[in-house]
Design a protein around this motif. Structure first.
Motif, PDB file in Angstrom:
ATOM      1  N   ASN A 164       0.820  -1.215   0.000  1.00  0.00           N
ATOM      2  CA  ASN A 164       0.000   0.000   0.000  1.00  0.00           C
ATOM      3  C   ASN A 164       0.851   1.262   0.000  1.00  0.00           C
ATOM      4  OD1 ASN A 164      -2.378  -1.555   0.140  1.00  0.00           O
ATOM      5  ND2 ASN A 164      -2.240  -1.663   2.383  1.00  0.00           N
ATOM      6  N   ALA A 165       2.051   1.164   0.545  1.00  0.00           N
ATOM      7  CA  ALA A 165       2.922   2.336   0.641  1.00  0.00           C
ATOM      8  C   ALA A 165       3.410   2.813  -0.714  1.00  0.00           C
ATOM      9  CB  ALA A 165       4.119   2.022   1.545  1.00  0.00           C
ATOM     10  N   LEU A 166       3.378   1.942  -1.716  1.00  0.00           N
ATOM     11  CA  LEU A 166       3.873   2.310  -3.037  1.00  0.00           C
ATOM     12  C   LEU A 166       2.900   3.218  -3.791  1.00  0.00           C
ATOM     13  CD1 LEU A 166       5.777  -0.043  -2.298  1.00  0.00           C
ATOM     14  CD2 LEU A 166       5.762  -0.702  -4.711  1.00  0.00           C
ATOM     15  N   GLU A 167       1.639   3.211  -3.376  1.00  0.00           N
ATOM     16  CA  GLU A 167       0.633   4.033  -4.044  1.00  0.00           C
ATOM     17  C   GLU A 167       1.022   5.507  -3.982  1.00  0.00           C
ATOM     18  OE1 GLU A 167      -2.172   3.459  -5.673  1.00  0.00           O
ATOM     19  OE2 GLU A 167      -2.761   1.379  -5.241  1.00  0.00           O
ATOM     20  N   GLY A 168       1.019   6.155  -5.127  1.00  0.00           N
ATOM     21  CA  GLY A 168       1.267   7.585  -5.197  1.00  0.00           C
ATOM     22  C   GLY A 168       2.716   7.999  -5.041  1.00  0.00           C
ATOM     23  N   ALA A 169       3.645   7.046  -5.101  1.00  0.00           N
ATOM     24  CA  ALA A 169       5.062   7.393  -4.941  1.00  0.00           C
ATOM     25  C   ALA A 169       5.588   8.117  -6.180  1.00  0.00           C
ATOM     26  CB  ALA A 169       5.882   6.136  -4.686  1.00  0.00           C
ATOM     27  N   ASP A 170       6.462   9.073  -5.956  1.00  0.00           N
ATOM     28  CA  ASP A 170       7.128   9.739  -7.071  1.00  0.00           C
ATOM     29  C   ASP A 170       8.213   8.850  -7.662  1.00  0.00           C
ATOM     30  OD1 ASP A 170       6.090  12.656  -6.970  1.00  0.00           O
ATOM     31  OD2 ASP A 170       6.604  12.220  -4.893  1.00  0.00           O
ATOM     32  N   LEU A 171       8.849   8.056  -6.799  1.00  0.00           N
ATOM     33  CA  LEU A 171       9.999   7.270  -7.232  1.00  0.00           C
ATOM     34  C   LEU A 171      10.126   6.014  -6.393  1.00  0.00           C
ATOM     35  CD1 LEU A 171      12.750   6.920  -8.761  1.00  0.00           C
ATOM     36  CD2 LEU A 171      13.777   8.330  -6.959  1.00  0.00           C
ATOM     37  N   LEU A 172      10.351   4.896  -7.058  1.00  0.00           N
ATOM     38  CA  LEU A 172      10.701   3.633  -6.421  1.00  0.00           C
ATOM     39  C   LEU A 172      12.085   3.241  -6.914  1.00  0.00           C
ATOM     40  CD1 LEU A 172      10.369   0.810  -5.068  1.00  0.00           C
ATOM     41  CD2 LEU A 172       9.140   0.105  -7.153  1.00  0.00           C
ATOM     42  N   SER A 211      17.878 -13.393  -5.096  1.00  0.00           N
ATOM     43  CA  SER A 211      17.749 -12.171  -4.306  1.00  0.00           C
ATOM     44  C   SER A 211      17.553 -10.939  -5.172  1.00  0.00           C
ATOM     45  CB  SER A 211      18.989 -11.982  -3.428  1.00  0.00           C
ATOM     46  OG  SER A 211      20.142 -11.740  -4.220  1.00  0.00           O
ATOM     47  N   ARG A 212      17.783 -11.069  -6.468  1.00  0.00           N
ATOM     48  CA  ARG A 212      17.552  -9.973  -7.406  1.00  0.00           C
ATOM     49  C   ARG A 212      16.271 -10.163  -8.200  1.00  0.00           C
ATOM     50  NH1 ARG A 212      22.589 -10.230  -6.038  1.00  0.00           N
ATOM     51  NH2 ARG A 212      24.034  -8.477  -6.312  1.00  0.00           N
ATOM     52  N   VAL A 213      16.075 -11.357  -8.713  1.00  0.00           N
ATOM     53  CA  VAL A 213      14.932 -11.622  -9.591  1.00  0.00           C
ATOM     54  C   VAL A 213      13.616 -11.634  -8.823  1.00  0.00           C
ATOM     55  CG1 VAL A 213      13.872 -13.351 -11.094  1.00  0.00           C
ATOM     56  CG2 VAL A 213      16.310 -12.827 -11.323  1.00  0.00           C
ATOM     57  N   GLN A 214      13.584 -12.288  -7.657  1.00  0.00           N
ATOM     58  CA  GLN A 214      12.327 -12.410  -6.911  1.00  0.00           C
ATOM     59  C   GLN A 214      11.753 -11.062  -6.471  1.00  0.00           C
ATOM     60  OE1 GLN A 214      13.146 -15.264  -3.791  1.00  0.00           O
ATOM     61  NE2 GLN A 214      12.644 -17.014  -5.109  1.00  0.00           N
ATOM     62  N   PRO A 215      12.538 -10.188  -5.822  1.00  0.00           N
ATOM     63  CA  PRO A 215      11.961  -8.893  -5.429  1.00  0.00           C
ATOM     64  C   PRO A 215      11.549  -8.043  -6.625  1.00  0.00           C
ATOM     65  CG  PRO A 215      13.975  -9.331  -4.198  1.00  0.00           C
ATOM     66  CD  PRO A 215      13.905 -10.345  -5.292  1.00  0.00           C
ATOM     67  N   THR A 216      12.319  -8.126  -7.724  1.00  0.00           N
ATOM     68  CA  THR A 216      11.984  -7.355  -8.924  1.00  0.00           C
ATOM     69  C   THR A 216      10.647  -7.810  -9.494  1.00  0.00           C
ATOM     70  OG1 THR A 216      14.320  -6.982  -9.428  1.00  0.00           O
ATOM     71  CG2 THR A 216      12.752  -6.724 -11.236  1.00  0.00           C
ATOM     72  N   SER A 217      10.454  -9.134  -9.603  1.00  0.00           N
ATOM     73  CA  SER A 217       9.195  -9.668 -10.118  1.00  0.00           C
ATOM     74  C   SER A 217       8.033  -9.331  -9.197  1.00  0.00           C
ATOM     75  CB  SER A 217       9.308 -11.188 -10.300  1.00  0.00           C
ATOM     76  OG  SER A 217      10.313 -11.516 -11.242  1.00  0.00           O
ATOM     77  N   LEU A 218       8.284  -9.392  -7.888  1.00  0.00           N
ATOM     78  CA  LEU A 218       7.236  -9.076  -6.914  1.00  0.00           C
ATOM     79  C   LEU A 218       6.812  -7.617  -7.027  1.00  0.00           C
ATOM     80  CD1 LEU A 218       5.497  -9.710  -4.413  1.00  0.00           C
ATOM     81  CD2 LEU A 218       7.508  -9.191  -3.001  1.00  0.00           C
ATOM     82  N   LEU A 219       7.769  -6.718  -7.120  1.00  0.00           N
ATOM     83  CA  LEU A 219       7.437  -5.300  -7.260  1.00  0.00           C
ATOM     84  C   LEU A 219       6.643  -5.059  -8.533  1.00  0.00           C
ATOM     85  CD1 LEU A 219      10.829  -3.727  -6.102  1.00  0.00           C
ATOM     86  CD2 LEU A 219       8.626  -3.513  -4.924  1.00  0.00           C
ATOM     87  N   GLY A 220       7.037  -5.712  -9.612  1.00  0.00           N
ATOM     88  CA  GLY A 220       6.297  -5.567 -10.865  1.00  0.00           C
ATOM     89  C   GLY A 220       4.870  -6.049 -10.753  1.00  0.00           C
ATOM     90  N   LEU A 221       4.665  -7.171 -10.054  1.00  0.00           N
ATOM     91  CA  LEU A 221       3.319  -7.722  -9.858  1.00  0.00           C
ATOM     92  C   LEU A 221       2.449  -6.748  -9.066  1.00  0.00           C
ATOM     93  CD1 LEU A 221       1.361 -10.181 -10.004  1.00  0.00           C
ATOM     94  CD2 LEU A 221       2.377 -10.939  -7.833  1.00  0.00           C
ATOM     95  N   VAL A 222       3.006  -6.191  -8.003  1.00  0.00           N
ATOM     96  CA  VAL A 222       2.260  -5.271  -7.142  1.00  0.00           C
ATOM     97  C   VAL A 222       1.939  -3.976  -7.882  1.00  0.00           C
ATOM     98  CG1 VAL A 222       2.474  -3.805  -5.102  1.00  0.00           C
ATOM     99  CG2 VAL A 222       3.118  -6.220  -4.974  1.00  0.00           C
ATOM    100  N   ILE A 223       2.939  -3.430  -8.572  1.00  0.00           N
ATOM    101  CA  ILE A 223       2.738  -2.161  -9.287  1.00  0.00           C
ATOM    102  C   ILE A 223       1.706  -2.312 -10.383  1.00  0.00           C
ATOM    103  CG2 ILE A 223       3.864  -0.511 -10.845  1.00  0.00           C
ATOM    104  CD1 ILE A 223       6.423  -0.931  -9.208  1.00  0.00           C
ATOM    105  N   GLY A 224       1.708  -3.462 -11.052  1.00  0.00           N
ATOM    106  CA  GLY A 224       0.773  -3.689 -12.158  1.00  0.00           C
ATOM    107  C   GLY A 224      -0.683  -3.666 -11.745  1.00  0.00           C
ATOM    108  N   LYS A 225      -0.969  -3.819 -10.455  1.00  0.00           N
ATOM    109  CA  LYS A 225      -2.352  -3.845  -9.968  1.00  0.00           C
ATOM    110  C   LYS A 225      -2.790  -2.521  -9.344  1.00  0.00           C
ATOM    111  CE  LYS A 225      -1.642  -7.529  -7.367  1.00  0.00           C
ATOM    112  NZ  LYS A 225      -1.907  -8.713  -6.491  1.00  0.00           N
TER     113      LYS A 225
END
Length: 308
Positions: free
Chosen positions: A59-67, A90-104
């Motif tokens: 939820n904290a990512l909503e409305g962020a200027d920069l991630l 440790s690189r691929v998993q968090p990146t994919s997770l962030l993409g999944l969350v942002i996409g929604k």
């Protein structure tokens, strides 16, 4: 300009600390996503996540200027099969997770910067490697970078601009290659490594942070961008510069065979020292990024002048 919200995923390390301090006076809120909790420090607060599963942190990512995603196990280790798997995951998993969350999201971050690595390019002593004409190398460390960037760019985030920032060695006072080189100099071991002809691409810690804000302001830029100073330096010249700047008159060189023995003893790989990384930040140059430090001697003297 005052920004609303800056998110630093995996931002509890050295570079995350540099970025947090840089944005402290520029943003209303700075949120660090970390595996361990930490008390709030003014407008900097930490939310716990594991980089694998969704949670309330999203939820904290909503409305962020920069991630800015800084996740990744330290590569300063032996490349055993177990470590290889951990480095990639440790690189691929968090990146994919962030993409999944942002996409929604209905109001996703405006810009997502993934801090990747300039080591993706081949060993280069003949010419600088830029974003357009640079040659991708081979071997494990390059495969890490390739999978890392692939997982980043294949995420579906149509409302979020994305930049893979290929970071060179950061010159600063915190953790990383630079303090280790300084320690060699202090103990009289600051001669060249190998034949000393390998190039070292670098970036001052303040340029590493400042260019992320500059990229926010230049909304026409996306894709791959090299984050390195315009002038790489050869290993032998860098070590001479460190000795001179630190006031140490001599430094014993380390031949490749000795480095291999030492690397096994301390649990690292000689590639981190002997590979020639000659990287050109062509897109930053072409678009007018004003480097604070473009010459290695100025950057080194600045860091040494404020060391604690």
């Amino acid at each position: 300009m005052m920004y609303n919200k800056i998110i630093l995923a995996g931002g509890n390390g050295y570079l995350g600390g540099v970025l947090a301090q840089y944005y402290r006076g520029l943003a209303k809120e700075i949120i660090i996503l970390s595996r361990t909790g930490k008390a709030a420090d003014g407008n900097i607060k930490t939310l716990v996540w594991n980089g694998i599963h969704e949670g309330e942190w999203a939820n904290a990512l909503e409305g962020a200027d920069l991630l800015i995603n800084l996740c990744g196990k330290n590569v300063n280790c032996r490349y055993t099969e177990k470590n290889k798997q951990a480095i990639i995951a440790s690189r691929v998993q968090p990146t994919s997770l962030l993409g999944l969350v942002i996409g929604k999201m209905t109001a996703p971050p405006k810009l997502w910067i993934n801090i990747t690595s300039a080591t993706i390019y081949r060993h280069a002593e003949d010419r600088a490697q830029d974003e357009e004409t640079g040659d991708i190398g081979y071997g494990f460390s390059i495969e890490v970078c390739r999978q890392w960037e692939q997982s980043f760019f294949e995420t579906h985030t149509p409302e979020t601009r994305k930049i893979a920032l290929r970071m060179a060695i950061v010159i600063g006072r915190g953790d990383g290659a630079f303090p280790r080189l300084l320690n060699l100099v202090k103990f009289g071991l600051g001669g060249h490594q190998g034949d000393g002809q390998q190039y070292v691409s670098w970036i001052h810690e303040q340029d590493a942070a400042r260019c992320t804000e500059w990229l926010m302001q230049h909304q026409e830029l996306n894709g791959v961008i090299n984050c390195a100073a315009p002038e790489a330096i050869k290993n032998t010249d860098l070590m001479r510069l460190l000795r001179h700047s630190y006031g140490v008159p001599f430094g014993l060189p380390s031949p490749a065979w000795l480095l291999e023995m030492g690397a096994k003893l301390i649990g690292t790989e000689t590639e981190l020292i002997l590979k020639s990384r000659w990287v050109m930040p062509q897109r930053l140059i072409d678009n007018g990024y004003p480097f604070l430090f473009s010459k290695a001697d100025h950057a080194v003297k600045d860091i040494l002048s404020i060391r604690v």
